[in-house]
Write a protein that holds these residues in place. Sequence first.
Motif, PDB file in Angstrom:
ATOM      1  N   GLN A 111       0.821  -1.202   0.000  1.00  0.00           N
ATOM      2  CA  GLN A 111       0.000   0.000   0.000  1.00  0.00           C
ATOM      3  C   GLN A 111       0.862   1.262   0.000  1.00  0.00           C
ATOM      4  N   ARG A 112       1.958   1.248   0.739  1.00  0.00           N
ATOM      5  CA  ARG A 112       2.835   2.425   0.756  1.00  0.00           C
ATOM      6  C   ARG A 112       3.494   2.650  -0.598  1.00  0.00           C
ATOM      7  N   ILE A 113       3.875   1.553  -1.271  1.00  0.00           N
ATOM      8  CA  ILE A 113       4.456   1.697  -2.611  1.00  0.00           C
ATOM      9  C   ILE A 113       3.414   2.229  -3.586  1.00  0.00           C
ATOM     10  N   LYS A 114       2.180   1.760  -3.458  1.00  0.00           N
ATOM     11  CA  LYS A 114       1.099   2.245  -4.326  1.00  0.00           C
ATOM     12  C   LYS A 114       0.867   3.740  -4.104  1.00  0.00           C
ATOM     13  N   LYS A 115       0.900   4.180  -2.847  1.00  0.00           N
ATOM     14  CA  LYS A 115       0.737   5.594  -2.564  1.00  0.00           C
ATOM     15  C   LYS A 115       1.887   6.408  -3.133  1.00  0.00           C
ATOM     16  N   HIS A 116       3.103   5.858  -3.052  1.00  0.00           N
ATOM     17  CA  HIS A 116       4.264   6.541  -3.624  1.00  0.00           C
ATOM     18  C   HIS A 116       4.123   6.688  -5.139  1.00  0.00           C
ATOM     19  N   ASP A 117       3.639   5.642  -5.807  1.00  0.00           N
ATOM     20  CA  ASP A 117       3.473   5.703  -7.261  1.00  0.00           C
ATOM     21  C   ASP A 117       2.401   6.718  -7.667  1.00  0.00           C
ATOM     22  N   LEU A 118       1.364   6.882  -6.824  1.00  0.00           N
ATOM     23  CA  LEU A 118       0.268   7.795  -7.165  1.00  0.00           C
ATOM     24  C   LEU A 118       0.605   9.250  -6.856  1.00  0.00           C
ATOM     25  N   THR A 119       1.279   9.481  -5.729  1.00  0.00           N
ATOM     26  CA  THR A 119       1.516  10.860  -5.287  1.00  0.00           C
ATOM     27  C   THR A 119       2.956  11.321  -5.437  1.00  0.00           C
ATOM     28  N   GLY A 120       3.893  10.382  -5.581  1.00  0.00           N
ATOM     29  CA  GLY A 120       5.299  10.757  -5.627  1.00  0.00           C
ATOM     30  C   GLY A 120       5.894  11.037  -4.266  1.00  0.00           C
ATOM     31  N   GLU A 121       5.103  10.914  -3.223  1.00  0.00           N
ATOM     32  CA  GLU A 121       5.568  11.166  -1.858  1.00  0.00           C
ATOM     33  C   GLU A 121       6.472  10.033  -1.387  1.00  0.00           C
ATOM     34  N   ASN A 122       7.492  10.390  -0.603  1.00  0.00           N
ATOM     35  CA  ASN A 122       8.387   9.377  -0.044  1.00  0.00           C
ATOM     36  C   ASN A 122       7.679   8.710   1.127  1.00  0.00           C
ATOM     37  N   THR A 123       7.119   7.524   0.911  1.00  0.00           N
ATOM     38  CA  THR A 123       6.273   6.862   1.906  1.00  0.00           C
ATOM     39  C   THR A 123       7.035   5.917   2.828  1.00  0.00           C
ATOM     40  N   HIS A 124       8.352   5.728   2.622  1.00  0.00           N
ATOM     41  CA  HIS A 124       9.183   4.883   3.499  1.00  0.00           C
ATOM     42  C   HIS A 124       8.567   3.489   3.649  1.00  0.00           C
ATOM     43  N   ALA A 125       8.301   2.831   2.544  1.00  0.00           N
ATOM     44  CA  ALA A 125       7.606   1.543   2.565  1.00  0.00           C
ATOM     45  C   ALA A 125       8.386   0.486   3.348  1.00  0.00           C
ATOM     46  N   VAL A 126       9.708   0.454   3.157  1.00  0.00           N
ATOM     47  CA  VAL A 126      10.524  -0.560   3.842  1.00  0.00           C
ATOM     48  C   VAL A 126      10.511  -0.331   5.349  1.00  0.00           C
ATOM     49  N   TYR A 127      10.621   0.932   5.774  1.00  0.00           N
ATOM     50  CA  TYR A 127      10.595   1.233   7.205  1.00  0.00           C
ATOM     51  C   TYR A 127       9.258   0.839   7.833  1.00  0.00           C
ATOM     52  N   TRP A 128       8.166   1.149   7.134  1.00  0.00           N
ATOM     53  CA  TRP A 128       6.855   0.777   7.648  1.00  0.00           C
ATOM     54  C   TRP A 128       6.753  -0.739   7.812  1.00  0.00           C
ATOM     55  N   ALA A 129       7.223  -1.483   6.809  1.00  0.00           N
ATOM     56  CA  ALA A 129       7.160  -2.944   6.899  1.00  0.00           C
ATOM     57  C   ALA A 129       8.029  -3.463   8.043  1.00  0.00           C
ATOM     58  N   PHE A 130       9.227  -2.895   8.185  1.00  0.00           N
ATOM     59  CA  PHE A 130      10.134  -3.340   9.248  1.00  0.00           C
ATOM     60  C   PHE A 130       9.548  -3.083  10.629  1.00  0.00           C
ATOM     61  N   PHE A 131       9.017  -1.894  10.845  1.00  0.00           N
ATOM     62  CA  PHE A 131       8.447  -1.564  12.155  1.00  0.00           C
ATOM     63  C   PHE A 131       7.177  -2.357  12.425  1.00  0.00           C
ATOM     64  N   THR A 132       6.452  -2.736  11.377  1.00  0.00           N
ATOM     65  CA  THR A 132       5.281  -3.591  11.564  1.00  0.00           C
ATOM     66  C   THR A 132       5.689  -4.955  12.106  1.00  0.00           C
ATOM     67  N   VAL A 133       6.723  -5.548  11.499  1.00  0.00           N
ATOM     68  CA  VAL A 133       7.204  -6.846  11.979  1.00  0.00           C
ATOM     69  C   VAL A 133       7.727  -6.727  13.409  1.00  0.00           C
ATOM     70  N   CYS A 134       8.480  -5.661  13.694  1.00  0.00           N
ATOM     71  CA  CYS A 134       9.007  -5.474  15.052  1.00  0.00           C
ATOM     72  C   CYS A 134       7.878  -5.306  16.067  1.00  0.00           C
ATOM     73  N   THR A 135       6.818  -4.580  15.681  1.00  0.00           N
ATOM     74  CA  THR A 135       5.687  -4.383  16.594  1.00  0.00           C
ATOM     75  C   THR A 135       4.999  -5.706  16.903  1.00  0.00           C
ATOM     76  N   PHE A 136       4.765  -6.509  15.867  1.00  0.00           N
ATOM     77  CA  PHE A 136       4.146  -7.812  16.095  1.00  0.00           C
ATOM     78  C   PHE A 136       5.047  -8.704  16.948  1.00  0.00           C
ATOM     79  N   ALA A 137       6.366  -8.633  16.706  1.00  0.00           N
ATOM     80  CA  ALA A 137       7.288  -9.448  17.498  1.00  0.00           C
ATOM     81  C   ALA A 137       7.264  -9.037  18.963  1.00  0.00           C
TER      82      ALA A 137
END
Length: 367
Positions: A63-89
């Motif tokens: 979803q973050r990559i899709k938002k980046h492609d639509l708006t050009g905004e730097n959505t930090h997709a990798v960071y979001w995914a990493f922190f999601t895994v860390c939060t679940f852990a």
Amino acid sequence: MIFYFAVLTALPRVSLESGPINGWLHVSNKGISMPRIFISDGFYQWITVVAVGCLAAFFIRKQRIKKHDLTGENTHAVYWAFFTVCTFALIGLFIHPVFGFVGGIFSALATLFENIPTTLIKVLLSSILIFFAARWIRNFFASRRSATGHLSLIDDDIFRMIFVGAGALIAIIVVVAWTGISSWILNSGRDLFHMLEAKFEVDGAARPFDAMKPDIVKPGKFANYGTNGLTMGPGFAAVFFGVVFYTSAFVAEIIRGGILAVPKGQIEAANAVGLSRGQSLRHIVLPQAIRIILPPMGNQYLNLTKNTSLAIAVGYSDIVQVGQTVYNQTGKSLPVMAIWMLFYLTCSLTISVIVNFYNVRMKIVER
């Protein structure tokens, strides 16, 4: 060897007051003993929570990559995914017992494997072989067909299709005639699910991880390291630190050389478009440097695998020393050397395949 005789053997004897941090880290001429962290009974429930987190991270990154492609905004997709895994852990450390019901699922699967007849497995394996053979032949036909639909085959193409078809037929005959293959699949699947069932049927208060502090025992006149903690003997410590220091120096030089090999103009161009130093390194420099780093890095890992055989110089029992002991006692040197060759050949080919896979993925694709 110098590290062994100059450092480890010169250390003081082990005693009940050994340090430098008594009860946590012991260093002596008997080796190094430190706390040991290991997985506990609740690990499998916790890793299930982490797996759910990985699935959530995949969709969030998408979803973050899709938002980046639509708006050009730097959505930090990798960071979001990493922190999601860390939060679940992190959350999984407290809620992992709720996944104890997964053991019942594995129990049902084990029961299912016990009741499946071997004939069904034979039919299933035969169908899979036919499917893949037919798919390969169909794709092969498509690759030999021109844009106008004309099919052009040479003798080599015909032999390749015959070889695939004959190979699939032989494999089907072996599967049908040899009942042991189907029985092995069913028995292995049943044992696997029974094992997983036992891993999930634990006390709800079980922790995913546990730890042990090192201890020192003195049953007689001489103190020694106990069974708790993680203990490295002097031979293993000498091999470990010697190989680590030696290899890390080469790896650091390879990485430094790869980064410096990127033209300076690339960095200047990144600065010109407003990229920060970290963004320039991550998006501009490293993708180009990795193409230069990978080949010598692969060679260095191959050398690392073979350099471990030097453990015999400090008396550590690795595969080389064990092999020498075997052929000295039995006189069978040829089988021992064949095992050595097979072991190092397997390690070398495995590392080469992995490095070449990434090397092909990272190469420049020209028009």
